[in-house]
Scaffold this active site. Sequence first.
Site, PDB file in Angstrom:
ATOM      1  CB  SER A 158      -0.900   0.004   1.238  1.00  0.00           C
ATOM      2  OG  SER A 158      -0.121   0.198   2.410  1.00  0.00           O
ATOM      3  CG  PHE A 161       3.082   1.886   8.886  1.00  0.00           C
ATOM      4  CD1 PHE A 161       3.319   2.883   9.826  1.00  0.00           C
ATOM      5  CD2 PHE A 161       4.172   1.172   8.400  1.00  0.00           C
ATOM      6  CE1 PHE A 161       4.609   3.173  10.263  1.00  0.00           C
ATOM      7  CE2 PHE A 161       5.471   1.447   8.827  1.00  0.00           C
ATOM      8  CZ  PHE A 161       5.688   2.451   9.757  1.00  0.00           C
ATOM      9  N   GLY A 162      -0.148   4.077   8.782  1.00  0.00           N
ATOM     10  CA  GLY A 162      -0.416   5.328   9.480  1.00  0.00           C
ATOM     11  C   GLY A 162      -0.948   5.023  10.859  1.00  0.00           C
ATOM     12  CB  CYS A 165      -0.125   2.415  17.555  1.00  0.00           C
ATOM     13  SG  CYS A 165      -1.489   2.708  18.688  1.00  0.00           S
ATOM     14  NE  ARG A 333      -4.344   2.858   2.041  1.00  0.00           N
ATOM     15  CZ  ARG A 333      -3.621   2.793   3.153  1.00  0.00           C
ATOM     16  NH1 ARG A 333      -3.103   1.632   3.511  1.00  0.00           N
ATOM     17  NH2 ARG A 333      -3.379   3.869   3.864  1.00  0.00           N
TER      18      ARG A 333
END
Length: 365
Positions: A158, A161-162, A165, A333
């Site tokens: 993709s 990440f976001g 955390c 995505r």
Amino acid sequence: MIADTVEEGQGRKIVVEKSTVPVKAAESISNILRHNIKPGVTFQVLSNPEFLAEGTAIEDLLKPDRVLIGGEETEEGKEAISALGEVYRHWVPQERIITMNTWSSELSKLAANAFLAQRISSINSMSAVCEATGADVSEVAEAIGRDTRIGPKFLQASVGFGGSCFQKDILNLVYISECLNLPEVAEYWSQVVSFNNFQRFRFSQRIVECLFNTITDKKICLFGFAFKKNTGDTRESAAIYIAKHLLDEGARLSIYDPKVTQQQMMMELTQPNISPESPERIHNLVTCHSDPYSAAEGAHAVVVCTEWDEFVTLDYARIYNTMTKPAFLFDGRKILDHENLIKIGFHVETIGKRLHRKNIERSWN
């Protein structure tokens, strides 16, 4: 303070540390309580990190993969661990309740998020190789995932990440490693974050290159602004950084997300690290929409930034008919039917795969 709320002679008390914290935070809490203790009171500080994912938090709470409880390796510590375990045993099977020392519990939470983020960056690194060689990253991911030692989860390439955390916990791990004089370990984990930033930049730069190396005053539509589907959380969302790059290149943006409000989008895009110039510039270049069709109208390109289910079922023929030609679609995505989109007339680009398409010529109209 916790110690002030407990009266003298109250006996044993248990303090449960739930949040993701630096390793040895429980030790710091214990030291503070010890120096403020009242007669007849003792404290045991336990580490009980939560593993709840946004969008599935209730299910994760009711049916956890595991429950970690860390405490001191003393008789008092073991009794406190057992007492908290008894609470969980009302709905969690005993075999899923794992007890350990405090430091192991605190480090396990950081390590879990670091390993998940590492998998994402690993498959994203392979996506770059696939694009250069003609391989398909989805096929590579399936082959890798069939290995029982690896498994198929978190192998979806993709834009990166976001969320609040992954990056925070990895940088926490980097900091701990540096403090422990382990620079090689710190460098290893910092590369996971560095590659995630590179993946975002690589994707947004690809948009610019495909649009004939200039997007000045071109309208680009972003589908999705949350960091993942089924949440309105935008913290560290890939869409923010893609938007920043496109705005820096002079594009005009129209954004649609089914959960994120206009106020939230504007707040993120006017942060000093995203837009160091006047916030008015963002208000002039960005419009937010309540439906995807109006957002895409007149756009030179549509960019899928979040994997919302509704984006799969949109009427892309209708969207294509309202866009400026040639119409580009960038699937960040890997959720859309690319062959069907090409048949409609889109120039399609995605992560980790070359798509066969007709040559696109620049329109001078």
